[in-house]
Design a protein around this motif. Structure first.
Motif, PDB file in Angstrom:
ATOM      1  N   ILE A 118       0.840  -1.201   0.000  1.00 42.06           N
ATOM      2  CA  ILE A 118       0.000   0.000   0.000  1.00 42.06           C
ATOM      3  C   ILE A 118       0.873   1.248   0.000  1.00 42.06           C
ATOM      4  CG2 ILE A 118      -1.686   1.332   1.319  1.00 42.06           C
ATOM      5  CD1 ILE A 118      -2.909  -1.125   0.047  1.00 42.06           C
ATOM      6  N   LEU A 119       1.922   1.250   0.823  1.00 47.75           N
ATOM      7  CA  LEU A 119       2.827   2.397   0.883  1.00 47.75           C
ATOM      8  C   LEU A 119       3.439   2.679  -0.477  1.00 47.75           C
ATOM      9  CD1 LEU A 119       4.603   4.535   2.248  1.00 47.75           C
ATOM     10  CD2 LEU A 119       6.189   2.694   2.868  1.00 47.75           C
ATOM     11  N   ASN A 120       3.928   1.660  -1.134  1.00 50.31           N
ATOM     12  CA  ASN A 120       4.596   1.868  -2.417  1.00 50.31           C
ATOM     13  C   ASN A 120       3.625   2.316  -3.506  1.00 50.31           C
ATOM     14  OD1 ASN A 120       7.262   1.192  -1.552  1.00 50.31           O
ATOM     15  ND2 ASN A 120       6.694  -0.962  -1.555  1.00 50.31           N
ATOM     16  N   MET A 121       2.413   1.798  -3.482  1.00 54.37           N
ATOM     17  CA  MET A 121       1.393   2.275  -4.420  1.00 54.37           C
ATOM     18  C   MET A 121       1.063   3.738  -4.142  1.00 54.37           C
ATOM     19  SD  MET A 121      -1.461  -0.726  -4.923  1.00 54.37           S
ATOM     20  CE  MET A 121      -1.030  -2.316  -4.269  1.00 54.37           C
ATOM     21  N   ALA A 122       0.916   4.069  -2.867  1.00 55.98           N
ATOM     22  CA  ALA A 122       0.566   5.433  -2.487  1.00 55.98           C
ATOM     23  C   ALA A 122       1.662   6.416  -2.886  1.00 55.98           C
ATOM     24  CB  ALA A 122       0.311   5.512  -0.984  1.00 55.98           C
ATOM     25  N   ALA A 123       2.914   6.032  -2.675  1.00 52.07           N
ATOM     26  CA  ALA A 123       4.025   6.906  -3.040  1.00 52.07           C
ATOM     27  C   ALA A 123       4.100   7.104  -4.552  1.00 52.07           C
ATOM     28  CB  ALA A 123       5.338   6.321  -2.521  1.00 52.07           C
ATOM     29  N   GLU A 124       3.735   6.068  -5.301  1.00 52.86           N
ATOM     30  CA  GLU A 124       3.714   6.190  -6.761  1.00 52.86           C
ATOM     31  C   GLU A 124       2.686   7.235  -7.200  1.00 52.86           C
ATOM     32  OE1 GLU A 124       2.766   3.442 -10.721  1.00 52.86           O
ATOM     33  OE2 GLU A 124       2.858   2.522  -8.740  1.00 52.86           O
ATOM     34  N   VAL A 125       1.531   7.240  -6.545  1.00 52.49           N
ATOM     35  CA  VAL A 125       0.494   8.216  -6.884  1.00 52.49           C
ATOM     36  C   VAL A 125       0.890   9.617  -6.418  1.00 52.49           C
ATOM     37  CG1 VAL A 125      -1.914   8.882  -6.546  1.00 52.49           C
ATOM     38  CG2 VAL A 125      -1.322   6.464  -6.777  1.00 52.49           C
ATOM     39  N   GLU A 126       1.367   9.716  -5.179  1.00 51.22           N
ATOM     40  CA  GLU A 126       1.697  11.012  -4.583  1.00 51.22           C
ATOM     41  C   GLU A 126       2.963  11.609  -5.173  1.00 51.22           C
ATOM     42  OE1 GLU A 126       1.017  13.828  -1.134  1.00 51.22           O
ATOM     43  OE2 GLU A 126       0.056  13.055  -2.931  1.00 51.22           O
ATOM     44  N   GLY A 127       3.910  10.769  -5.562  1.00 49.02           N
ATOM     45  CA  GLY A 127       5.162  11.251  -6.131  1.00 49.02           C
ATOM     46  C   GLY A 127       6.309  11.283  -5.144  1.00 49.02           C
ATOM     47  N   HIS A 128       6.003  11.120  -3.852  1.00 49.42           N
ATOM     48  CA  HIS A 128       7.035  11.061  -2.815  1.00 49.42           C
ATOM     49  C   HIS A 128       6.418  10.406  -1.586  1.00 49.42           C
ATOM     50  CE1 HIS A 128       5.049  14.712  -1.270  1.00 49.42           C
ATOM     51  NE2 HIS A 128       5.068  15.109  -2.516  1.00 49.42           N
ATOM     52  N   GLY A 129       7.269  10.077  -0.605  1.00 52.92           N
ATOM     53  CA  GLY A 129       6.773   9.273   0.516  1.00 52.92           C
ATOM     54  C   GLY A 129       6.650   9.974   1.837  1.00 52.92           C
ATOM     55  N   ASP A 130       6.954  11.286   1.904  1.00 50.31           N
ATOM     56  CA  ASP A 130       7.037  11.923   3.218  1.00 50.31           C
ATOM     57  C   ASP A 130       5.701  12.051   3.929  1.00 50.31           C
ATOM     58  OD1 ASP A 130       6.256  13.805   1.360  1.00 50.31           O
ATOM     59  OD2 ASP A 130       7.614  15.371   2.035  1.00 50.31           O
ATOM     60  N   VAL A 144      12.972   7.017   2.625  1.00 46.91           N
ATOM     61  CA  VAL A 144      13.931   7.234   1.547  1.00 46.91           C
ATOM     62  C   VAL A 144      13.493   6.383   0.354  1.00 46.91           C
ATOM     63  CG1 VAL A 144      16.323   7.022   0.781  1.00 46.91           C
ATOM     64  CG2 VAL A 144      15.823   7.690   3.141  1.00 46.91           C
ATOM     65  N   PRO A 145      13.218   6.987  -0.807  1.00 45.05           N
ATOM     66  CA  PRO A 145      12.837   6.192  -1.971  1.00 45.05           C
ATOM     67  C   PRO A 145      14.053   5.562  -2.646  1.00 45.05           C
ATOM     68  CG  PRO A 145      12.833   8.518  -2.543  1.00 45.05           C
ATOM     69  CD  PRO A 145      13.144   8.434  -1.070  1.00 45.05           C
ATOM     70  N   SER A 146      13.897   4.337  -3.132  1.00 45.19           N
ATOM     71  CA  SER A 146      14.935   3.699  -3.932  1.00 45.19           C
ATOM     72  C   SER A 146      14.252   2.859  -5.003  1.00 45.19           C
ATOM     73  CB  SER A 146      15.836   2.822  -3.066  1.00 45.19           C
ATOM     74  OG  SER A 146      15.118   1.772  -2.476  1.00 45.19           O
ATOM     75  N   LYS A 147      14.451   3.256  -6.247  1.00 41.09           N
ATOM     76  CA  LYS A 147      13.799   2.598  -7.388  1.00 41.09           C
ATOM     77  C   LYS A 147      12.285   2.591  -7.179  1.00 41.09           C
ATOM     78  CE  LYS A 147      17.838  -0.141  -8.687  1.00 41.09           C
ATOM     79  NZ  LYS A 147      18.389  -1.467  -8.969  1.00 41.09           N
ATOM     80  N   ASN A 148      11.677   1.436  -7.073  1.00 41.44           N
ATOM     81  CA  ASN A 148      10.225   1.349  -6.941  1.00 41.44           C
ATOM     82  C   ASN A 148       9.785   1.038  -5.515  1.00 41.44           C
ATOM     83  OD1 ASN A 148       9.805   1.767  -9.741  1.00 41.44           O
ATOM     84  ND2 ASN A 148      10.264  -0.388 -10.127  1.00 41.44           N
ATOM     85  N   LYS A 149      10.620   1.378  -4.559  1.00 45.88           N
ATOM     86  CA  LYS A 149      10.334   1.025  -3.169  1.00 45.88           C
ATOM     87  C   LYS A 149      10.624   2.194  -2.243  1.00 45.88           C
ATOM     88  CE  LYS A 149      11.861  -2.211   0.439  1.00 45.88           C
ATOM     89  NZ  LYS A 149      12.809  -3.300   0.776  1.00 45.88           N
ATOM     90  N   ILE A 150       9.801   2.328  -1.199  1.00 44.82           N
ATOM     91  CA  ILE A 150      10.066   3.296  -0.147  1.00 44.82           C
ATOM     92  C   ILE A 150      10.709   2.573   1.024  1.00 44.82           C
ATOM     93  CG2 ILE A 150       9.058   4.899   1.522  1.00 44.82           C
ATOM     94  CD1 ILE A 150       8.935   5.988  -1.272  1.00 44.82           C
ATOM     95  N   ASN A 151      11.923   2.968   1.366  1.00 49.78           N
ATOM     96  CA  ASN A 151      12.578   2.450   2.565  1.00 49.78           C
ATOM     97  C   ASN A 151      12.172   3.362   3.722  1.00 49.78           C
ATOM     98  OD1 ASN A 151      14.679   0.410   1.331  1.00 49.78           O
ATOM     99  ND2 ASN A 151      14.729   2.255   0.075  1.00 49.78           N
TER     100      ASN A 151
END
Length: 300
Positions: A118-130, A144-151
């Motif tokens: 869910i986090l990674n899908m959400a970050a893809e839509v939002e454009g960032h993970g903060d 911290v984003p890396s490729k297609n994953k939020i660390n």
């Protein structure tokens, strides 16, 4: 019907540009159920006059996205949004919509995806993970984003911290707020923020709150955005003059957050009269940290 609660979020936290965020006790709710009649979408509360109540709605699009990711055909749904998070104020209203839609759709399909998915899908839509990271997991989050994953790391915020949200009656579009930032920064300014964001993280986790004011120092975004936020300097001074641990611009603004150490009643007594007399377009809302993130309140 499935009902999901999603917290407001506050990103950047001074020095932690695009990397730090926390969840707050102000909530949007998303209710969803399958229906046989045509799809119904209803917006209640903040933004109900201008947010789309059709298939262009952000939450609906996120429901579609999750159905597609699960390989499921989209069905007719009844979707109700109860919005308490102010829109375009720097409190993560879009992240709450994105996460709310994804979590609700996931529950509707018996949870084929994990929270990390869910986090990674959400970050893809939002454009960032903060913002989406604390919206999903709650607490204080480093991402911290890396490729297609939020660390990420999410840690609970202790109950001895409170957050004074100064919310103005004007808005600031994220695109405009981001557009004013420089493409390049000096090495010493990058180091300035890097050291302070590390100090802020350690201070909150360890409870060494005496370091928070120093860790709020920023040279990457707040000074550039200040021109769009009349009263920002005055709010900062008002907070520090009344013993706030730290003050920062929430997300892209214009909301300003003061961090308090369990003294909200005294703080409010001192600050509210000033706002009522001199800064009537600013409204104070005392919040706590939300350490749960998005939760399913039940299916009924």
């Amino acid at each position: 019907m499935i009902k999901v609660r999603v917290p407001a979020t506050s990103a950047n936290m001074g020095s932690g540009f695009d990397s730090l965020g926390l969840a707050l006790t102000l909530y949007n709710y998303v209710s969803i159920e399958k229906i046989s009649s045509p799809t119904e979408i209803k917006v209640v509360g903040k933004g109900e006059k201008f947010l789309p109540s059709n298939e262009n709605n952000l939450i609906y699009k996120c429901v579609e996205k999750l159905f597609d990711a699960a390989g499921e055909k989209m069905v007719n749904i009844r979707l109700v949004m109860e919005n308490n998070i102010p829109v375009t104020r720097g409190l993560g209203s879009s992240s709450a919509s994105i996460v709310g839609g994804l979590v609700a759709a996931n529950a509707l399909l018996d949870n084929p995806f994990s929270k990390e998915d869910i986090l990674n899908m959400a970050a893809e839509v939002e454009g960032h993970g903060d913002n989406v990271t604390p919206a999903v997991f709650g607490g204080f989050c480093v991402n911290v984003p890396s490729k297609n994953k939020i660390n990420y790391i999410s840690t609970p915020i202790k109950d001895d911290l409170e957050f004074a949200a100064f919310i103005p009656d004007f808005f600031l579009q994220t695109k405009k707020s981001r557009g004013v930032l420089p493409e390049k920064v000096l090495h010493r300014d990058a180091v300035f923020n890097l050291s302070r964001s590390a100090l802020l993280t350690a201070s909150i986790i360890s409870g060494k709150y005496e370091n928070i004011r120093t860790s709020m120092g920023d040279r990457l975004h707040q000074s550039y955005r200040k021109k769009f936020i009349p009263g920002m300097a005055e709010i900062f001074d008002l907070c520090y003059n009344n013993k706030a641990l730290g003050v920062y611009l929430s997300g892209a603004g214009p909301t300003i957050i003061g961090i308090l150490n369990n003294r909200s009643s005294v703080f409010s007594e001192k600050v509210s009269p000033v706002l009522n007399k001199k800064m009537k377009n600013w409204h104070l809302n005392i919040l706590k940290a939300d350490n749960e993130g998005a939760v399913i309140l039940g299916g009924f």
